[in-house]
Design a protein around this motif. Structure first.
Motif, PDB file in Angstrom:
ATOM      1  N   VAL A   1       0.808  -1.217   0.000  1.00 62.35           N
ATOM      2  CA  VAL A   1       0.000   0.000   0.000  1.00 62.35           C
ATOM      3  C   VAL A   1       0.846   1.275   0.000  1.00 62.35           C
ATOM      4  O   VAL A   1       0.480   2.285  -0.604  1.00 62.35           O
ATOM      5  CB  VAL A   1      -1.001  -0.007   1.188  1.00 62.35           C
ATOM      6  CG1 VAL A   1      -0.283  -0.026   2.509  1.00 62.35           C
ATOM      7  CG2 VAL A   1      -1.912   1.184   1.117  1.00 62.35           C
TER       8      VAL A   1
ATOM      9  N   PHE B   1       0.233   4.555  -2.278  1.00 59.96           N
ATOM     10  CA  PHE B   1      -0.120   5.811  -1.611  1.00 59.96           C
ATOM     11  C   PHE B   1       0.887   6.903  -1.948  1.00 59.96           C
ATOM     12  O   PHE B   1       0.521   8.040  -2.232  1.00 59.96           O
ATOM     13  CB  PHE B   1      -0.181   5.569  -0.097  1.00 59.96           C
ATOM     14  CG  PHE B   1      -0.796   6.709   0.657  1.00 59.96           C
ATOM     15  CD1 PHE B   1      -2.167   6.851   0.716  1.00 59.96           C
ATOM     16  CD2 PHE B   1      -0.005   7.644   1.301  1.00 59.96           C
ATOM     17  CE1 PHE B   1      -2.741   7.904   1.401  1.00 59.96           C
ATOM     18  CE2 PHE B   1      -0.569   8.703   1.978  1.00 59.96           C
ATOM     19  CZ  PHE B   1      -1.940   8.830   2.029  1.00 59.96           C
TER      20      PHE B   1
ATOM     21  N   VAL C   1      -8.865   4.417   2.095  1.00 58.72           N
ATOM     22  CA  VAL C   1      -8.247   3.189   2.588  1.00 58.72           C
ATOM     23  C   VAL C   1      -8.962   1.964   2.032  1.00 58.72           C
ATOM     24  O   VAL C   1      -8.337   0.949   1.734  1.00 58.72           O
ATOM     25  CB  VAL C   1      -8.226   3.137   4.133  1.00 58.72           C
ATOM     26  CG1 VAL C   1      -9.620   3.009   4.707  1.00 58.72           C
ATOM     27  CG2 VAL C   1      -7.366   1.987   4.605  1.00 58.72           C
TER      28      VAL C   1
ATOM     29  N   TRP D   1      -3.588  10.185   9.849  1.00 60.38           N
ATOM     30  CA  TRP D   1      -4.351  10.446   8.621  1.00 60.38           C
ATOM     31  C   TRP D   1      -4.982  11.830   8.685  1.00 60.38           C
ATOM     32  O   TRP D   1      -4.906  12.607   7.746  1.00 60.38           O
ATOM     33  CB  TRP D   1      -5.399   9.350   8.449  1.00 60.38           C
ATOM     34  CG  TRP D   1      -6.434   9.621   7.406  1.00 60.38           C
ATOM     35  CD1 TRP D   1      -7.742   9.922   7.620  1.00 60.38           C
ATOM     36  CD2 TRP D   1      -6.258   9.612   5.980  1.00 60.38           C
ATOM     37  NE1 TRP D   1      -8.405  10.096   6.429  1.00 60.38           N
ATOM     38  CE2 TRP D   1      -7.511   9.915   5.400  1.00 60.38           C
ATOM     39  CE3 TRP D   1      -5.169   9.386   5.141  1.00 60.38           C
ATOM     40  CZ2 TRP D   1      -7.708  10.006   4.035  1.00 60.38           C
ATOM     41  CZ3 TRP D   1      -5.364   9.468   3.773  1.00 60.38           C
ATOM     42  CH2 TRP D   1      -6.615   9.771   3.229  1.00 60.38           C
TER      43      TRP D   1
ATOM     44  N   TYR E   1       0.548   1.128   6.227  1.00 59.39           N
ATOM     45  CA  TYR E   1      -0.293   2.295   5.960  1.00 59.39           C
ATOM     46  C   TYR E   1       0.030   3.417   6.948  1.00 59.39           C
ATOM     47  O   TYR E   1      -0.069   4.597   6.612  1.00 59.39           O
ATOM     48  CB  TYR E   1      -1.768   1.894   6.038  1.00 59.39           C
ATOM     49  CG  TYR E   1      -2.701   2.872   5.362  1.00 59.39           C
ATOM     50  CD1 TYR E   1      -2.376   3.430   4.135  1.00 59.39           C
ATOM     51  CD2 TYR E   1      -3.915   3.229   5.943  1.00 59.39           C
ATOM     52  CE1 TYR E   1      -3.222   4.329   3.515  1.00 59.39           C
ATOM     53  CE2 TYR E   1      -4.766   4.125   5.325  1.00 59.39           C
ATOM     54  CZ  TYR E   1      -4.419   4.674   4.113  1.00 59.39           C
ATOM     55  OH  TYR E   1      -5.256   5.568   3.501  1.00 59.39           O
TER      56      TYR E   1
ATOM     57  N   GLN F   1      -2.697   5.206  13.008  1.00 61.18           N
ATOM     58  CA  GLN F   1      -2.858   5.536  11.589  1.00 61.18           C
ATOM     59  C   GLN F   1      -3.958   6.589  11.414  1.00 61.18           C
ATOM     60  O   GLN F   1      -3.775   7.550  10.687  1.00 61.18           O
ATOM     61  CB  GLN F   1      -3.181   4.258  10.817  1.00 61.18           C
ATOM     62  CG  GLN F   1      -3.010   4.370   9.330  1.00 61.18           C
ATOM     63  CD  GLN F   1      -4.153   5.092   8.697  1.00 61.18           C
ATOM     64  OE1 GLN F   1      -5.302   4.990   9.140  1.00 61.18           O
ATOM     65  NE2 GLN F   1      -3.855   5.861   7.659  1.00 61.18           N
TER      66      GLN F   1
ATOM     67  N   TYR G   1      -7.619   0.734  -1.229  1.00 61.42           N
ATOM     68  CA  TYR G   1      -6.389  -0.069  -1.113  1.00 61.42           C
ATOM     69  C   TYR G   1      -6.709  -1.462  -0.572  1.00 61.42           C
ATOM     70  O   TYR G   1      -6.155  -2.461  -1.039  1.00 61.42           O
ATOM     71  CB  TYR G   1      -5.379   0.622  -0.200  1.00 61.42           C
ATOM     72  CG  TYR G   1      -5.122   2.063  -0.560  1.00 61.42           C
ATOM     73  CD1 TYR G   1      -4.828   2.418  -1.867  1.00 61.42           C
ATOM     74  CD2 TYR G   1      -5.201   3.068   0.391  1.00 61.42           C
ATOM     75  CE1 TYR G   1      -4.618   3.732  -2.212  1.00 61.42           C
ATOM     76  CE2 TYR G   1      -4.985   4.392   0.057  1.00 61.42           C
ATOM     77  CZ  TYR G   1      -4.695   4.712  -1.251  1.00 61.42           C
ATOM     78  OH  TYR G   1      -4.496   6.015  -1.585  1.00 61.42           O
TER      79      TYR G   1
END
Lengths: 265, 261
Positions: free
Chosen positions: A80, A84, A104, A253, A164, A249, A107
């Motif tokens: 990923v 990204f 997300v 984000w 991620y 995460q 992915y």
């Protein structure tokens, strides 16, 4: 309720497109699968080593271990961060943000669809290993199969969440994948991919226990070949890491999204 | 020849200048190299810890093999990856047209245009390992020359296979990652060829993907155990593959359709 239904419909659409995309690029996928054959190389060296040295494994058991490693590794591939990074650097993340569903899931859908198409290739590779080492052929018990599926799912979730999380660095630097390179080196070393961890000196094995890595390859592989594993402990650790990483995460984000300028789009 | 060297100097100085824009990357790549090196040595040590014979190679000799492998990996990261993996983009986007128009040999341009300094730490670390492995054993000048010759051959062999695989994208644009498979198979070069079980494994790594010639043979030569015969073999394979890559490229160009340019 309607929100849930909207989400399900959007995710189903993501899955269908991801599946169509993956089957189009199946030749590429075959080559990616073939590039993950380090366990087959190690299987040769280690089973030969088990024949000549003193180890708690017979050559056949050693080969079996690496077949299991091959399977788990193939089923928990994650890329990923590259996807990204590409989207952030080129600014196409902006398009993904316009969709009615968090990026997300796109992915996740790509990885899931890829896994389904990859499965027959993985079975082919496993067959190849068994052809090389007929004495290593084994049939896992139904309970081992069920637990392996759960363990592979958990391992994939943690791998994905970890990568991620590192991917969020893309908002701060253009080459976040070099951080992943570092983490991958530690993963290779501590996950049991190079050798069964019980052959490691005990201090390294202890050190490994403090990271999520042994639970990502070594533990699922052992479950598959029916070796004793601390099941509850392992799944507890995997869940703990998954929760910790997902929360981190999400925080990163929102931080990153505020910084994102959509340059180039 | 002098013109080619001048071009190469120009290509590489611009590449380095470009890459040095990403200085933080350098720290990470040195750290990754160090961890990879540690992992490699650690794995080798594991074999000896459990009394495995590794095909009769001693610990120090196996370290020389690993050193050769690390240097080769550095060479691949510095010279092959940044250039040869870009061929597919040139084919896909049709920008190969512009390269073909340049008053310079196309294969030369495609193979030398870029240099990634991130491969250089591996070359340095690998050389240090090979030196450590040789240790206090007396090294004759002949052994060093033989080892160098063998190593040049191994680079040529790897280059030719890599280049030919990358060129297949002229026909199959879909297989942009075909060279990743080669890179994965190369990992077999971490170990002396005799550490593999006789039969399928050794056959594949000697004749199909000649990893044996890339790391074991130069290591053998450096340890003063090289035979003239294996050197002759290595030189023959290298020259044959280089010529093949040349012919292969010409052949591939005939089918190049210059899509989307």
């Amino acid at each position: 309720m309607t929100r849930m239904r909207r989400f399900c419909r959007a995710f189903a659409a993501e899955l269908v497109t991801a599946f169509a995309l993956t089957t189009t690029y199946r030749a590429e996928l075959l080559l990616w699968a073939l590039s993950g054959t380090l366990p087959i190389i190690l299987m040769g060296v280690w089973s030969e080593a088990a024949r000549t040295g003193e180890m708690p494994y017979s050559p056949a058991e050693m080969a079996r271990y690496f077949v299991a490693v091959l399977f788990v590794r193939q089923m928990t591939f994650v890329w990923v961060i590259w996807e990204f990074e590409e989207q952030v650097v080129s600014g196409t993340l902006s398009h993904a943000l316009l969709r009615p569903i968090d990026p997300v899931w796109n992915y996740v859908a790509n990885h899931l669809a890829e896994r389904i198409v990859r499965l027959p290739i993985v079975f082919g590779l496993v067959g190849l290993c068994f052809a090389l080492y007929p004495s290593a052929i084994f049939v896992p018990s139904p309970s081992a199969i069920a637990l392996t599926i759960l363990a592979v799912l958990a391992s994939f979730t943690v791998r994905f969440a970890l990568q991620y999380t590192f991917a969020m660095m893309c908002f701060a630097t253009e080459r976040a994948s070099s951080v992943e390179g570092l983490s991958f080196a530690a993963f290779v070393f501590l996950s049991g991919m190079l050798a069964p961890l019980d052959l490691y000196p005990s201090w390294v094995a202890t050190l490994a226990g403090w990271t999520p890595f042994p639970y990502l390859i070594y533990v699922p592989a052992r479950i598959l070949i029916g070796e004793p594993v601390a099941i509850w402990h392992s799944f507890g650790v995997l869940t703990g890491w998954a929760v910790l990483l997902i929360v981190t995460q999400r925080c990163l984000w929102w931080w990153g999204l505020n910084r994102y300028t959509g340059m180039g789009a | 020849m002098r013109r080619a060297l001048a071009m190469m100097a120009l290509f590489w100085s611009t590449s380095i200048a470009a890459e040095l824009e990403y200085r933080a990357n350098f720290t990470f790549s040195i750290l990754s190299s160090a961890i990879n090196l540690f992992t490699g040595v650690f794995t080798l040590a594991l074999f000896f810890r459990h009394g495995a014979a590794l095909g009769g190679w001693s610990w120090a000799e196996a370290v020389v093999v690993l050193g050769m492998f690390t240097i080769l990996q550095g060479v691949a990261a510095a010279f092959f990856q940044p250039n040869l993996n870009r061929i597919v983009d040139h084919v896909r986007q049709g920008t190969l047209d512009f390269v073909l128009l340049k008053p310079i040999d196309t294969q030369f341009w495609l193979s030398t245009r870029r240099l990634s300094p991130w491969g250089l730490p591996d070359i340095a670390l690998g050389s240090a390992m090979a030196a450590y492995g040789v240790g206090t054993a007396p090294v004759t000048a002949l052994a060093v020359i033989m080892a160098l010759a063998c190593f040049v051959c191994s680079v040529a062999i790897l280059y030719s296979i890599w280049f030919m695989m990358a060129t297949t994208t002229v026909w199959f644009v879909q297989v942009s990652n075909v060279t990743e498979v080669l890179r994965a198979l190369l990992d077999a070069g971490r170990f002396p060829i005799d550490a593999f079980p006789a039969g399928t494994y050794r056959f594949i790594f000697t004749f199909v993907v000649p990893v044996a010639f890339m790391t074991s043979v130069p290591a053998h030569a450096l340890l003063g155990k090289g035979s003239l015969l294996s050197l002759v073999f290595a030189v023959a394979i290298a020259i044959a593959l280089l010529l093949a890559s040349r012919a292969w490229f010409r052949y591939a160009l005939r089918d190049y359709t210059s899509a989307s340019s």
